[in-house]
Design a protein around this motif. Structure first.
Motif, PDB file in Angstrom:
ATOM      1  N   THR A 157      -2.671   6.933 -15.425  1.00  0.00           N
ATOM      2  CA  THR A 157      -2.307   7.187 -14.036  1.00  0.00           C
ATOM      3  C   THR A 157      -3.521   7.692 -13.250  1.00  0.00           C
ATOM      4  OG1 THR A 157      -1.443   9.300 -14.827  1.00  0.00           O
ATOM      5  CG2 THR A 157       0.155   7.578 -14.364  1.00  0.00           C
ATOM      6  N   ASN A 158      -3.439   7.577 -11.942  1.00  0.00           N
ATOM      7  CA  ASN A 158      -4.587   7.851 -11.082  1.00  0.00           C
ATOM      8  C   ASN A 158      -5.158   9.250 -11.312  1.00  0.00           C
ATOM      9  OD1 ASN A 158      -6.138   8.429  -8.509  1.00  0.00           O
ATOM     10  ND2 ASN A 158      -5.503   6.328  -8.111  1.00  0.00           N
ATOM     11  N   HIS A 159      -4.287  10.230 -11.409  1.00  0.00           N
ATOM     12  CA  HIS A 159      -4.778  11.597 -11.556  1.00  0.00           C
ATOM     13  C   HIS A 159      -5.419  11.847 -12.909  1.00  0.00           C
ATOM     14  CE1 HIS A 159      -0.725  12.044 -13.334  1.00  0.00           C
ATOM     15  NE2 HIS A 159      -1.235  13.052 -14.015  1.00  0.00           N
ATOM     16  N   LYS A 160      -5.058  11.032 -13.910  1.00  0.00           N
ATOM     17  CA  LYS A 160      -5.685  11.161 -15.222  1.00  0.00           C
ATOM     18  C   LYS A 160      -7.126  10.661 -15.196  1.00  0.00           C
ATOM     19  CE  LYS A 160      -2.552  13.054 -17.778  1.00  0.00           C
ATOM     20  NZ  LYS A 160      -2.829  14.333 -18.475  1.00  0.00           N
ATOM     21  N   VAL A 161      -7.413   9.746 -14.279  1.00  0.00           N
ATOM     22  CA  VAL A 161      -8.761   9.182 -14.162  1.00  0.00           C
ATOM     23  C   VAL A 161      -9.600   9.957 -13.151  1.00  0.00           C
ATOM     24  CG1 VAL A 161     -10.092   7.107 -13.577  1.00  0.00           C
ATOM     25  CG2 VAL A 161      -7.903   6.891 -14.789  1.00  0.00           C
ATOM     26  N   TYR A 162      -9.006  10.290 -12.003  1.00  0.00           N
ATOM     27  CA  TYR A 162      -9.778  10.858 -10.888  1.00  0.00           C
ATOM     28  C   TYR A 162      -9.484  12.329 -10.616  1.00  0.00           C
ATOM     29  CZ  TYR A 162     -10.923   5.995 -10.010  1.00  0.00           C
ATOM     30  OH  TYR A 162     -11.364   4.700 -10.149  1.00  0.00           O
ATOM     31  N   GLY A 163      -8.490  12.879 -11.288  1.00  0.00           N
ATOM     32  CA  GLY A 163      -8.105  14.260 -11.024  1.00  0.00           C
ATOM     33  C   GLY A 163      -7.047  14.347  -9.941  1.00  0.00           C
TER      34      GLY A 163
ATOM     35  N   MET B 282       0.836  -1.207   0.000  1.00  0.00           N
ATOM     36  CA  MET B 282       0.000   0.000   0.000  1.00  0.00           C
ATOM     37  C   MET B 282       0.866   1.250   0.000  1.00  0.00           C
ATOM     38  SD  MET B 282      -2.929  -1.039   2.791  1.00  0.00           S
ATOM     39  CE  MET B 282      -3.621  -2.693   2.822  1.00  0.00           C
ATOM     40  N   ILE B 283       1.924   1.242   0.793  1.00  0.00           N
ATOM     41  CA  ILE B 283       2.829   2.395   0.858  1.00  0.00           C
ATOM     42  C   ILE B 283       3.521   2.592  -0.479  1.00  0.00           C
ATOM     43  CG2 ILE B 283       4.975   3.240   1.907  1.00  0.00           C
ATOM     44  CD1 ILE B 283       3.984   1.866   4.534  1.00  0.00           C
ATOM     45  N   HIS B 284       3.991   1.517  -1.079  1.00  0.00           N
ATOM     46  CA  HIS B 284       4.628   1.605  -2.389  1.00  0.00           C
ATOM     47  C   HIS B 284       3.662   2.184  -3.420  1.00  0.00           C
ATOM     48  CE1 HIS B 284       6.805   0.630  -5.994  1.00  0.00           C
ATOM     49  NE2 HIS B 284       5.917  -0.274  -6.363  1.00  0.00           N
TER      50      HIS B 284
ATOM     51  N   ALA C  68      -6.734  16.151  -7.178  1.00  0.00           N
ATOM     52  CA  ALA C  68      -7.113  16.203  -5.763  1.00  0.00           C
ATOM     53  C   ALA C  68      -7.425  14.820  -5.210  1.00  0.00           C
ATOM     54  CB  ALA C  68      -8.318  17.129  -5.580  1.00  0.00           C
ATOM     55  N   ILE C  69      -8.232  14.047  -5.933  1.00  0.00           N
ATOM     56  CA  ILE C  69      -8.576  12.703  -5.461  1.00  0.00           C
ATOM     57  C   ILE C  69      -7.345  11.801  -5.487  1.00  0.00           C
ATOM     58  CG2 ILE C  69      -9.933  10.626  -5.964  1.00  0.00           C
ATOM     59  CD1 ILE C  69     -11.538  12.835  -4.643  1.00  0.00           C
ATOM     60  N   ALA C  70      -6.471  11.977  -6.480  1.00  0.00           N
ATOM     61  CA  ALA C  70      -5.250  11.173  -6.538  1.00  0.00           C
ATOM     62  C   ALA C  70      -4.372  11.428  -5.311  1.00  0.00           C
ATOM     63  CB  ALA C  70      -4.471  11.469  -7.820  1.00  0.00           C
ATOM     64  N   ILE C  71      -4.241  12.691  -4.932  1.00  0.00           N
ATOM     65  CA  ILE C  71      -3.462  13.019  -3.729  1.00  0.00           C
ATOM     66  C   ILE C  71      -4.092  12.363  -2.507  1.00  0.00           C
ATOM     67  CG2 ILE C  71      -2.808  14.898  -2.159  1.00  0.00           C
ATOM     68  CD1 ILE C  71      -2.622  16.683  -4.712  1.00  0.00           C
ATOM     69  N   LEU C  72      -5.410  12.480  -2.392  1.00  0.00           N
ATOM     70  CA  LEU C  72      -6.100  11.906  -1.233  1.00  0.00           C
ATOM     71  C   LEU C  72      -6.072  10.380  -1.253  1.00  0.00           C
ATOM     72  CD1 LEU C  72      -9.109  14.385  -1.108  1.00  0.00           C
ATOM     73  CD2 LEU C  72      -7.245  14.201   0.559  1.00  0.00           C
ATOM     74  N   ALA C  73      -6.091   9.776  -2.442  1.00  0.00           N
ATOM     75  CA  ALA C  73      -5.983   8.316  -2.535  1.00  0.00           C
ATOM     76  C   ALA C  73      -4.616   7.849  -2.035  1.00  0.00           C
ATOM     77  CB  ALA C  73      -6.202   7.855  -3.971  1.00  0.00           C
ATOM     78  N   GLY C  74      -3.567   8.585  -2.389  1.00  0.00           N
ATOM     79  CA  GLY C  74      -2.241   8.264  -1.863  1.00  0.00           C
ATOM     80  C   GLY C  74      -2.198   8.409  -0.360  1.00  0.00           C
TER      81      GLY C  74
ATOM     82  N   LEU D  69       3.681   5.726  -5.806  1.00  0.00           N
ATOM     83  CA  LEU D  69       3.566   5.770  -7.267  1.00  0.00           C
ATOM     84  C   LEU D  69       2.504   6.775  -7.701  1.00  0.00           C
ATOM     85  CD1 LEU D  69       3.761   1.965  -8.202  1.00  0.00           C
ATOM     86  CD2 LEU D  69       5.616   3.628  -8.029  1.00  0.00           C
ATOM     87  N   ILE D  70       1.373   6.783  -6.995  1.00  0.00           N
ATOM     88  CA  ILE D  70       0.306   7.749  -7.313  1.00  0.00           C
ATOM     89  C   ILE D  70       0.846   9.171  -7.224  1.00  0.00           C
ATOM     90  CG2 ILE D  70      -1.916   8.702  -6.586  1.00  0.00           C
ATOM     91  CD1 ILE D  70      -2.675   5.918  -5.556  1.00  0.00           C
ATOM     92  N   HIS D  71       1.544   9.464  -6.147  1.00  0.00           N
ATOM     93  CA  HIS D  71       2.076  10.812  -5.960  1.00  0.00           C
ATOM     94  C   HIS D  71       3.218  11.095  -6.932  1.00  0.00           C
ATOM     95  CE1 HIS D  71       0.436  11.603  -1.620  1.00  0.00           C
ATOM     96  NE2 HIS D  71      -0.512  11.362  -2.507  1.00  0.00           N
ATOM     97  N   ASP D  72       4.038  10.105  -7.222  1.00  0.00           N
ATOM     98  CA  ASP D  72       5.165  10.266  -8.139  1.00  0.00           C
ATOM     99  C   ASP D  72       4.692  10.641  -9.544  1.00  0.00           C
ATOM    100  OD1 ASP D  72       7.996  10.244  -8.094  1.00  0.00           O
ATOM    101  OD2 ASP D  72       8.028   8.393  -9.244  1.00  0.00           O
ATOM    102  N   ASP D  73       3.527  10.142  -9.937  1.00  0.00           N
ATOM    103  CA  ASP D  73       3.007  10.384 -11.284  1.00  0.00           C
ATOM    104  C   ASP D  73       2.344  11.753 -11.439  1.00  0.00           C
ATOM    105  OD1 ASP D  73       3.788   7.876 -12.224  1.00  0.00           O
ATOM    106  OD2 ASP D  73       1.896   6.923 -11.687  1.00  0.00           O
TER     107      ASP D  73
END
Length: 298
Positions: free
Chosen positions: A101-107, A76-78, A109-115, A82-86
């Motif tokens: 990548t996560n932010h391309k799908v969810y935007g 989970m940490i890894h 803000a949600i990508a940051i919060l998912a990380g 990756l989410i934040h790195d992208d």
């Protein structure tokens, strides 16, 4: 090697099943954040960190059931990293593991919060794993938790990521390159092996050899990444190639050249195997895993 590939697939499958189970009893939360977290966590991946932890513990006759929550947490940490790195503020990549990548799908803000969510849920998972433990096993379990959090924090992975970002647009020294590789990538890989040793209560000499093995394959893994960023292809890697050049980053390859980088990977592979020899046949899978890491194409 076919036996190894079959065993590898089976071990990845079991880790994935345990990761899925870890999210079955999540509290009442906004569906989008859980969806975003699982999107990246379940997108594939080699599961090297949990596998190294589990197989190190197994090779030392440790309790795999005890180590499992720690192994899930390190993945989970890894994945959060990756989410934040992208993200656009960092590497600004469009593909990861062959998917947007996560932010391309969810935007963003949600990508940051998912990380953030994965990092916090990793800690929850580890704490839940401590329930029912007592005595020496609980002490070792807490020691393993501290090892994971240190390796993923400012003295480990995050420190390496900061140094990596600061290396953009300039030529860095070999010492700086070693710091980046050994912290950004190597720290969690080495910690995974060390946690397997801790839970199995390895003798100090054995623990030293195994963590050195983890150190060598962690460095080799990142050098192979640098090589594949030049020689690989999007189809195999599941992510863009040339991102280091795009971000004007120095790599092992830019400092030493392609052939010297390949030679160094071969040396690290040999040095890693040398560490396992005194431990014996129980490390067979770890030996084969080292070869897989050093010869991979994705």
């Amino acid at each position: 090697m076919l036996d190894f590939e079959s065993a590898l697939k089976e071990k990845v499958k079991r880790i994935n099943e345990n990761l899925e189970a870890a999210f079955q009893q999540t509290p009442d939360i906004p569906p989008v954040i859980l969806e975003s977290m699982k999107y990246s966590l379940q997108a594939g991946g080699k599961r090297l960190r949990p596998m190294l932890m589990i197989e190190t513990c197994r090779s030392l006759d440790g309790d795999v059931a005890v180590v499992m929550p720690l192994a899930l947490a390190i993945e989970m940490i890894h994945t959060y990293s990756l989410i934040h790195d992208d993200l656009p503020a960092m590497d600004n990549d469009d593909l990861r593991r062959g998917k947007p990548t996560n932010h391309k799908v969810y935007g963003d803000a949600i990508a940051i919060l998912a990380g953030d969510g994965l990092l916090n849920y990793a800690m929850e998972t580890m704490l839940q794993g401590a329930e029912g433990l007592y005595g020496e096993m609980l002490i070792r379990y807490i020691d393993a938790m501290k090892t994971i959090m240190s390796a993923s924090g400012i003295s480990g992975m995050i420190g390496g990521q900061v140094a990596d970002m600061q290396s953009e647009n300039r030529v860095i020294s070999m010492d700086e390159m070693d710091y980046i590789h050994l912290h950004k990538t190597g720290a969690l890989l080495e910690a995974a092996v060390d946690c397997g040793c801790i839970i199995a209560d390895a003798e100090p000499a054995t623990r030293g050899r195994l963590t050195t093995y983890g150190h060598h394959i962690g460095l080799a893994f990142q050098i192979v990444d640098d090589i594949l960023d030049i020689e690989g292809n999007v189809g195999d890697l599941g992510k863009p190639i040339g991102s280091d050049e795009k971000n004007h980053k120095s790599t092992f390859v830019t400092l030493y050249g392609l052939e010297a980088s390949k030679i160094r990977v071969t040396e690290l592979h040999s040095e890693a195997l040398e560490m396992l020899k005194p431990i014996g046949q129980k490390t067979k899978f770890l030996q084969e895993l080292a070869e897989y890491i050093c010869t991979r194409r994705n």
